[in-house]
Enzyme design. Structure first.
Site, PDB file in Angstrom:
ATOM      1  N   LYS A  25       0.825  -1.198   0.000  1.00  0.00           N
ATOM      2  CA  LYS A  25       0.000   0.000   0.000  1.00  0.00           C
ATOM      3  C   LYS A  25       0.864   1.253   0.000  1.00  0.00           C
ATOM      4  CE  LYS A  25      -3.766  -0.553   2.451  1.00  0.00           C
ATOM      5  NZ  LYS A  25      -4.348  -0.809   3.778  1.00  0.00           N
ATOM      6  N   ARG A  94      -3.089   3.007   8.586  1.00  0.00           N
ATOM      7  CA  ARG A  94      -3.402   1.887   7.696  1.00  0.00           C
ATOM      8  C   ARG A  94      -2.249   0.896   7.657  1.00  0.00           C
ATOM      9  NH1 ARG A  94      -4.665   4.887   2.104  1.00  0.00           N
ATOM     10  NH2 ARG A  94      -5.878   2.982   1.728  1.00  0.00           N
ATOM     11  N   GLY A 103      -6.257 -10.698   8.193  1.00  0.00           N
ATOM     12  CA  GLY A 103      -5.705 -10.977   9.512  1.00  0.00           C
ATOM     13  C   GLY A 103      -4.850  -9.834   9.999  1.00  0.00           C
ATOM     14  N   MET A 105      -4.175  -5.791  10.844  1.00  0.00           N
ATOM     15  CA  MET A 105      -5.031  -4.819  11.509  1.00  0.00           C
ATOM     16  C   MET A 105      -5.842  -4.015  10.493  1.00  0.00           C
ATOM     17  SD  MET A 105      -4.169  -1.740  14.067  1.00  0.00           S
ATOM     18  CE  MET A 105      -4.478  -0.514  12.824  1.00  0.00           C
ATOM     19  N   ARG A 338      -3.500  -0.750  -6.761  1.00  0.00           N
ATOM     20  CA  ARG A 338      -2.631  -1.927  -6.893  1.00  0.00           C
ATOM     21  C   ARG A 338      -3.059  -2.657  -8.154  1.00  0.00           C
ATOM     22  NH1 ARG A 338      -5.387  -4.922  -1.758  1.00  0.00           N
ATOM     23  NH2 ARG A 338      -7.498  -4.720  -2.535  1.00  0.00           N
ATOM     24  N   HIS A 455      -8.275 -32.453   5.801  1.00  0.00           N
ATOM     25  CA  HIS A 455      -8.441 -33.772   5.176  1.00  0.00           C
ATOM     26  C   HIS A 455      -9.288 -33.674   3.908  1.00  0.00           C
ATOM     27  CE1 HIS A 455     -10.406 -37.759   4.718  1.00  0.00           C
ATOM     28  NE2 HIS A 455      -9.184 -38.191   5.001  1.00  0.00           N
ATOM     29  N   SER A 768      11.663 -42.783 -18.632  1.00  0.00           N
ATOM     30  CA  SER A 768      10.532 -41.943 -18.254  1.00  0.00           C
ATOM     31  C   SER A 768      10.375 -42.090 -16.745  1.00  0.00           C
ATOM     32  CB  SER A 768       9.275 -42.404 -18.985  1.00  0.00           C
ATOM     33  OG  SER A 768       8.196 -41.600 -18.586  1.00  0.00           O
ATOM     34  N   CYS A 836       6.397 -39.058 -16.524  1.00  0.00           N
ATOM     35  CA  CYS A 836       5.014 -39.396 -16.843  1.00  0.00           C
ATOM     36  C   CYS A 836       4.123 -39.492 -15.615  1.00  0.00           C
ATOM     37  CB  CYS A 836       4.952 -40.683 -17.659  1.00  0.00           C
ATOM     38  SG  CYS A 836       5.561 -42.107 -16.774  1.00  0.00           S
ATOM     39  N   TYR A 856      10.743 -33.853 -21.844  1.00  0.00           N
ATOM     40  CA  TYR A 856       9.293 -33.618 -21.878  1.00  0.00           C
ATOM     41  C   TYR A 856       8.659 -34.017 -20.547  1.00  0.00           C
ATOM     42  CZ  TYR A 856       8.592 -38.672 -22.534  1.00  0.00           C
ATOM     43  OH  TYR A 856       8.579 -40.021 -22.365  1.00  0.00           O
TER      44      TYR A 856
HETATM   45  P1  ADP Z   1      -7.674  -2.125   3.322  1.00  0.00           P
HETATM   46  O1  ADP Z   1      -6.275  -2.581   3.293  1.00  0.00           O
HETATM   47  O2  ADP Z   1      -8.585  -3.007   4.104  1.00  0.00           O
HETATM   48  O3  ADP Z   1      -8.190  -1.781   1.958  1.00  0.00           O
HETATM   49  P2  ADP Z   1      -7.327   0.692   3.767  1.00  0.00           P
HETATM   50  O4  ADP Z   1      -6.151   1.141   4.524  1.00  0.00           O
HETATM   51  O5  ADP Z   1      -7.256   0.825   2.310  1.00  0.00           O
HETATM   52  O6  ADP Z   1      -7.685  -0.777   4.199  1.00  0.00           O
HETATM   53  O7  ADP Z   1      -8.547   1.495   4.310  1.00  0.00           O
HETATM   54  C1  ADP Z   1      -9.864   1.145   4.015  1.00  0.00           C
HETATM   55  C2  ADP Z   1     -10.640   2.343   3.573  1.00  0.00           C
HETATM   56  O8  ADP Z   1     -10.550   3.362   4.532  1.00  0.00           O
HETATM   57  C3  ADP Z   1     -10.131   2.971   2.303  1.00  0.00           C
HETATM   58  O9  ADP Z   1     -10.623   2.361   1.180  1.00  0.00           O
HETATM   59  C4  ADP Z   1     -10.692   4.378   2.426  1.00  0.00           C
HETATM   60  O10 ADP Z   1     -12.018   4.388   1.975  1.00  0.00           O
HETATM   61  C5  ADP Z   1     -10.649   4.612   3.920  1.00  0.00           C
HETATM   62  N1  ADP Z   1      -9.493   5.443   4.225  1.00  0.00           N
HETATM   63  C6  ADP Z   1      -8.249   5.054   4.558  1.00  0.00           C
HETATM   64  N2  ADP Z   1      -7.459   6.120   4.736  1.00  0.00           N
HETATM   65  C7  ADP Z   1      -8.230   7.199   4.513  1.00  0.00           C
HETATM   66  C8  ADP Z   1      -7.990   8.616   4.525  1.00  0.00           C
HETATM   67  N3  ADP Z   1      -6.801   9.106   4.797  1.00  0.00           N
HETATM   68  N4  ADP Z   1      -9.025   9.415   4.234  1.00  0.00           N
HETATM   69  C9  ADP Z   1     -10.227   8.906   3.940  1.00  0.00           C
HETATM   70  N5  ADP Z   1     -10.530   7.626   3.914  1.00  0.00           N
HETATM   71  C10 ADP Z   1      -9.534   6.765   4.191  1.00  0.00           C
HETATM   72 MG    MG Z   2      -7.833  -0.445   0.846  1.00  0.00          MG
END
Ligand code: ADP
Ligand code: MG
Ligand code: MG
Length: 984
Positions: A25, A94, A103, A105, A338, A455, A768, A836, A856
């Site tokens: 990110k 973030r 998983g 935060m 991304r 399993h 083979s 094979c 092959y």
């Molecule tokens: P994830 O990895 O779950 O996508 P993000 O870090 O992208 O989490 O945050 C989820 C959402 O939170 C983003 O899509 C956006 O809508 C909102 N968000 C994150 N940072 C900001 C910010 N600085 N201002 C406004 N909205 C934000």
């Molecule tokens: Mg996001």
């Protein structure tokens, strides 16, 4: 090395390449800010270095000071101060590791609000409702995400507030209720933690950053990394970013958008947005979202700006991008991008179309690298047709393919229903070895618990049966199961999609696997790339399978198992007569009958593969597999008695009974005991070949002796084969003889054969590797016993990294392959070498075989396209980035053949050093420049993911039912091979 980088920091390399340091990110936020200069709210990234330092020794020295300085820079850029009671700056915190990971935060929004600054925000915006809405969001997020308090008490209070005030949505909750909520939320925090909600923005920020660091080692994150093979040492970055507000008013909103349709690959934007909303509201399903096209009507200028940004992103990343954006009072802000995930169909279409897209101009090699084995797997299996079905619940897609059947909740009921001719979906909380018969009988399997190495998942993949596992909402009670309020009873129809992990009620219409134009085009490019390197053949035992293999692009047959010809209903009695024969004359008579029957089979196969090599393996399984089950006959003898023929069969079955048939009288050993058998088979084959030549065909024949362990054995068998070839050809016309090519070789499927390959090669034209038996014998694992019983435990405990029957054990079995190749070629440099076993269709295994210098691989027809792709990707991975395509090929070839062993060793070390990358690499991989390590990683992912996802063709052997099973394979059993037999 600093720990903190502003989004506009000028790095020496493009920030998008710095995912190791900045996380995915952060790297892309920096790229959008400093390279693309898109409207991105300012912010900074705390690097993964800081997280690693934190994991080793707690909060790193100097980090506080650096964060403070970065925060001051941010405050300056924004002209506001964090926590300022008059005009506060708010930020989001973030998480963002190199690979996006469930998983980790969740994002905390609106950080910096407290009892004072919320009033400043209210005044500044002249909107008290907005300010308190933001505050209540922040307090609950902080409580839930940073302090780890369960979400329910917060949600319950919000629901109550909505009810009390008659508010239809979150946005309608009145100010008075918001005040009360904030107050109550703070009380929840006090109750749970014994401390007050932190008012100080410094403390808030520090708490949030530590929580992100800490979440790296949360149980869900660890489990995910284990599963994906991501290193636990990578650590995550933390992004701190100035807030923009989509929940400001009706001129605001938030959305997600893709630059192309990720489901179909169609050109043009795709996505959803929501007016007056913040953060995850779009995906949370709280309110109905609107498609991006609606943005065009409501905010035409923003819509146009967004499309222009999409265009730039695509040209810049040279791929389809996935974005998150927010509109604040009519101004567009980009919050994330991304390279987007996509379906198999979309991956193919985009890869092909992007080669001619003037802004992107992928090379064909790049296009081939964009598609993974998993993508092909998706398009090669039946899927739900269309999108009309409603998904009842979702689990993990554990084994691809879609299945429709009636629900049965125990293995016995499932088996009984299948016996009655019903199509069955077995639904269990989880499965165990006691359920195997029910799993065999079912069209598909659904479990409520368990992950991708449970399993159910391991066994289903081994058999190529669709399976959805870990559908946690499924609750089983007696003869029904429920998902929420929906109850599904025994006998009701359901449908599952084992790729998407979807479960639907009723009989969903299935779309047969269908190759698109793009599929053909892309695989054509793959073929051109791998030309002169690794060939791909199919394993096929009859005409229809051979024809299917050829349609799938096979360049011959690598394994034709003749036992399947013996078990056809009309043949079995003859085979039994041969086994029961009391004298040579009777045996010869039976063999003679078999010869006539086999000849017809061979003609069909040779015709389907005309002009391409067909490797025919002489009889391999132990003879008792052709005899009835002794326990059944024993019961019959004790109850109603046996007639004379049954009595004879019973005696023979007892006589041929073996304690460990896998290591018993089979393969060439059988030939030694019944020498007439192999001669007969070779004569049948050669007569078929002569017939083909007479009909104007061009048969290319390779005769393969199974289970050889010594040179002497092979020399003896070779003698019979040569004699039989000569005997058949004497009577043939000279020109026919000239036009017939016959090679005689052996399978290498015991450790001894691999070790003594040097001397075995003296009498072999080709090798083979039968990697299934080689794996069984190298590990001492009987596949049928081990795979259903202990494999999942071994995988879960990390005793094995992969199921060695799905992905070849590169270190052990792979070492034997490398030895066999090196020693065999030392004796006979021209020795043709193939593989094979089913591993021949597994991407990760294919790299092991290619590295070893094999000519092959051969796999079930359904895996052939995947093998073609993987072989091409192997060639591409061996190329220097600057070299031209031809040069690449040449160097890859020499490298692979000259020093196979050392080479692999080097690759491995390299891979190990880079440690982590394994997983989602493929999804996020930077399209243009890639390091060798990244490639290996990507390939590994692809491999691991598809790992077992063998095509419907992968098969399972159930020894006790050998006869019925093999009988089911009788000719014409269609292109979909039998469920329960596999190459040994
Ligand atoms: P994830 O990895 O779950 O996508 P993000 O870090 O992208 O989490 O945050 C989820 C959402 O939170 C983003 O899509 C956006 O809508 C909102 N968000 C994150 N940072 C900001 C910010 N600085 N201002 C406004 N909205 C934000
Ligand atoms: Mg996001
Ligand atoms: Mg074998």
């Amino acid at each position: 090395m600093p720990f903190v980088y502003d989004f506009d920091h000028s790095h020496r390399r493009p920030p998008m390449e710095l995912k190791d340091l900045l996380g995915g990110k952060g790297a892309n936020l920096a790229e959008m800010t400093s390279v693309l200069r898109l409207p991105v709210p300012h912010g900074f990234t705390i690097s993964t270095d800081a997280c690693r330092a934190y994991m080793h020794g707690g909060w790193p020295e100097g980090l506080s000071a650096e964060v403070k300085r970065a925060r001051t820079r941010l405050e300056k850029k924004m002209g506001k101060l964090l926590g300022d009671p008059v005009d506060p700056l708010l930020v989001s915190v973030r998480s963002g590791a190199k690979f996006s990971m469930p998983g980790m935060m969740d994002t905390v929004l609106n950080l910096g609000l407290n009892d004072e600054s919320v009033q400043g925000l209210a005044k500044q915006t002249d909107d008290e409702r907005f300010a308190y809405d933001s505050y209540r969001r922040f307090v609950s997020m902080y409580g839930r995400i940073v302090l780890g308090i369960p979400g329910e008490p917060f949600d319950t209070l919000l629901d109550e507030a909505k009810e009390r005030s008659g508010a239809a949505s979150d946005a309608d909750v009145p100010i008075s209720q918001l005040h009360a909520l904030v107050f109550a939320y703070k009380q929840i925090i006090r109750d749970h933690t014994g401390a007050d909600f932190p008012q100080n923005p410094d403390a808030q920020l520090r708490g949030a950053i530590e929580a992100v660091f800490g979440s790296w080692n949360g149980p869900r994150a660890i489990a995910y990394r284990d599963h994906e093979g991501i290193s636990h040492d990578l650590g995550t970055a933390v992004n701190v970013q100035a807030m923009v507000f989509g929940n400001r008013d009706d001129q605001s909103g938030t959305g997600v958008g893709f630059t192309r349709d990720p489901a179909t690959g169609a050109k043009g934007e795709y996505g959803d947005f929501l007016v007056n909303a913040q953060g995850e509201d779009v995906v949370a399903g709280i309110r109905n979202t609107e498609p991006l096209s609606a943005l065009k009507d409501k905010f035409p200028k923003i819509h146009a700006e967004l499309l222009a940004i999409f265009g730039r992103l695509e040209r810049h990343y040279r791929d389809m991008c996935d974005t998150e954006f927010t509109i604040e009072q009519g101004k567009l802000w980009m919050l994330q991008t991304r390279v987007g995930k996509r379906t198999g169909r979309a991956a193919l279409r985009m890869a092909v179309e992007m080669t001619t897209d003037p802004g992107i101009r992928l090379t064909r090699g790049e296009a081939v690298e964009r598609v993974t084995a998993e993508h092909l797997d998706q398009v090669l299996h039946p899927q739900f047709a269309g999108t009309g079905h409603t998904v009842l619940t979702k689990g993990l897609g554990a084994s691809p393919g879609a299945a429709v059947g009636r629900v049965y909740l125990t293995a016995d009921d499932a088996a009984a229903a299948a016996e009655r001719g019903e199509r069955v979906i077995l639904v269990r909380t989880e499965t165990s070895p006691e359920d195997v018969h029910g799993m065999l009988a079912a069209e598909g399997i659904l479990t409520a618990r368990g992950g991708l190495v449970s399993h159910a998942a391991v066994v289903a993949r081994g058999w190529g049966k669709p399976a959805v596992v870990g559908a946690e909402k499924v609750r089983i009670a007696g003869r029904s199961f429920s998902v929420g309020a929906t109850v599904v009873n025994e006998g009701d129809w359901i449908s599952i999609d084992g790729a998407a992990g979807e479960v639907a009620l009723g009989q969903v219409e299935l779309a047969e696997a269908k190759a698109s134009d793009e599929f053909e085009t892309l695989l054509g490019w793959a073929d051109a790339i791998r030309k002169g390197h690794l060939k791909v053949r199919a394993n096929a035992d009859n005409g229809p399978d051979a024809a299917n293999g050829r349609r799938m692009g096979a360049e011959g047959i690598g394994l034709c198992r003749t036992e399947h010809m013996f078990i056809a209903e009309d043949r079995l009695p003859i085979v039994r007569r041969m086994i029961l024969a009391e004298d040579a004359a009777a045996e010869d008579a039976a063999l003679e009958e078999l010869r006539v029957a086999q000849r017809a089979d061979f003609i069909e196969i040779l015709e389907a593969m005309d002009g391409l090599p067909v490797t025919v393996r002489l009889l391999d399984p132990p003879l008792h597999e052709f005899l009835p089950d002794t326990s059944e006959l024993a019961i019959k003898e004790a109850t109603v008695g046996l007639d004379a023929e049954e009595q004879a069969l019973f005696e023979a079955a007892k006589q041929w009974h073996e304690y460990n048939p896998m290591l018993g009288t089979r393969g060439v050993r059988l030939g030694v005991i019944k020498p007439g058998l192999y001669s007969m088979q070779v004569r049948a084959l050669m007569e078929a070949a002569v017939q083909r030549v007479a009909d104007g065909g061009k048969p290319v024949i390779e005769i393969m002796i199974p289970l050889t362990v010594t040179r002497e054995e092979l020399a003896l068998a070779r003698g019979w084969v040569e004699a039989a070839v000569t005997a058949t050809l004497v009577s043939a016309h000279r020109s026919t003889r000239r036009r017939l090519e016959v090679l005689i070789g052996t399978m290498i499927e015991t450790p001894r054969a691999a070790l003594r390959a040097g001397e075995i090669a003296e009498v072999a034209d080709f090798f083979s590797f039968g990697t299934n038996d080689l794996t069984q014998m190298t590990f001492g694992f009987s596949r049928d016993d081990v795979e259903g019983r202990m494999m999942s435990a071994y995988l879960e405990k990390g005793l094995l990294k992969d199921n060695p029957f799905e992905t070849v054990d590169a270190d052990g079995v792979g070492e034997l392959v490398r030895l066999g190749v090196t020693r065999g070629r030392a004796t006979r440099p021209s020795l043709k070498i193939g593989v094979c076993g089913e591993h021949g269709g597994d991407p990760e295994s294919i790299t092991v075989f290619a590295d070893a210098g094999c000519d092959y691989v051969s796999c079930s027809p359904f895996r052939v396209p995947i093998a073609r792709l993987s072989a091409a990707q192997w060639v591409l991975a061996h190329a220097a980035p600057s070299a031209s395509a031809t040069k690449k090929r040449a160097s890859a070839r020499t490298a692979a053949t000259r020093a196979p062993v050392r080479k692999t060793a080097a690759r491995k070390t390299a891979a190990r050093k880079t440690a982590a990358p394994k997983a989602p690499a493929s999804k996020k991989r930077a399209p243009v420049r890639k390091t060798a390590a990244r490639k290996t990683a990507a390939r590994k992912t692809a491999a691991r993911k598809t790992a077992a996802r063998k095509a419907p063709a992968s098969k399972k052997r159930a020894p006790s039912r050998a006869t019925q099973r093999l009988a089911a394979t009788k000719r014409g059993s269609s292109s979909r091979p039998p469920a329960r037999s596999r190459a040994r």
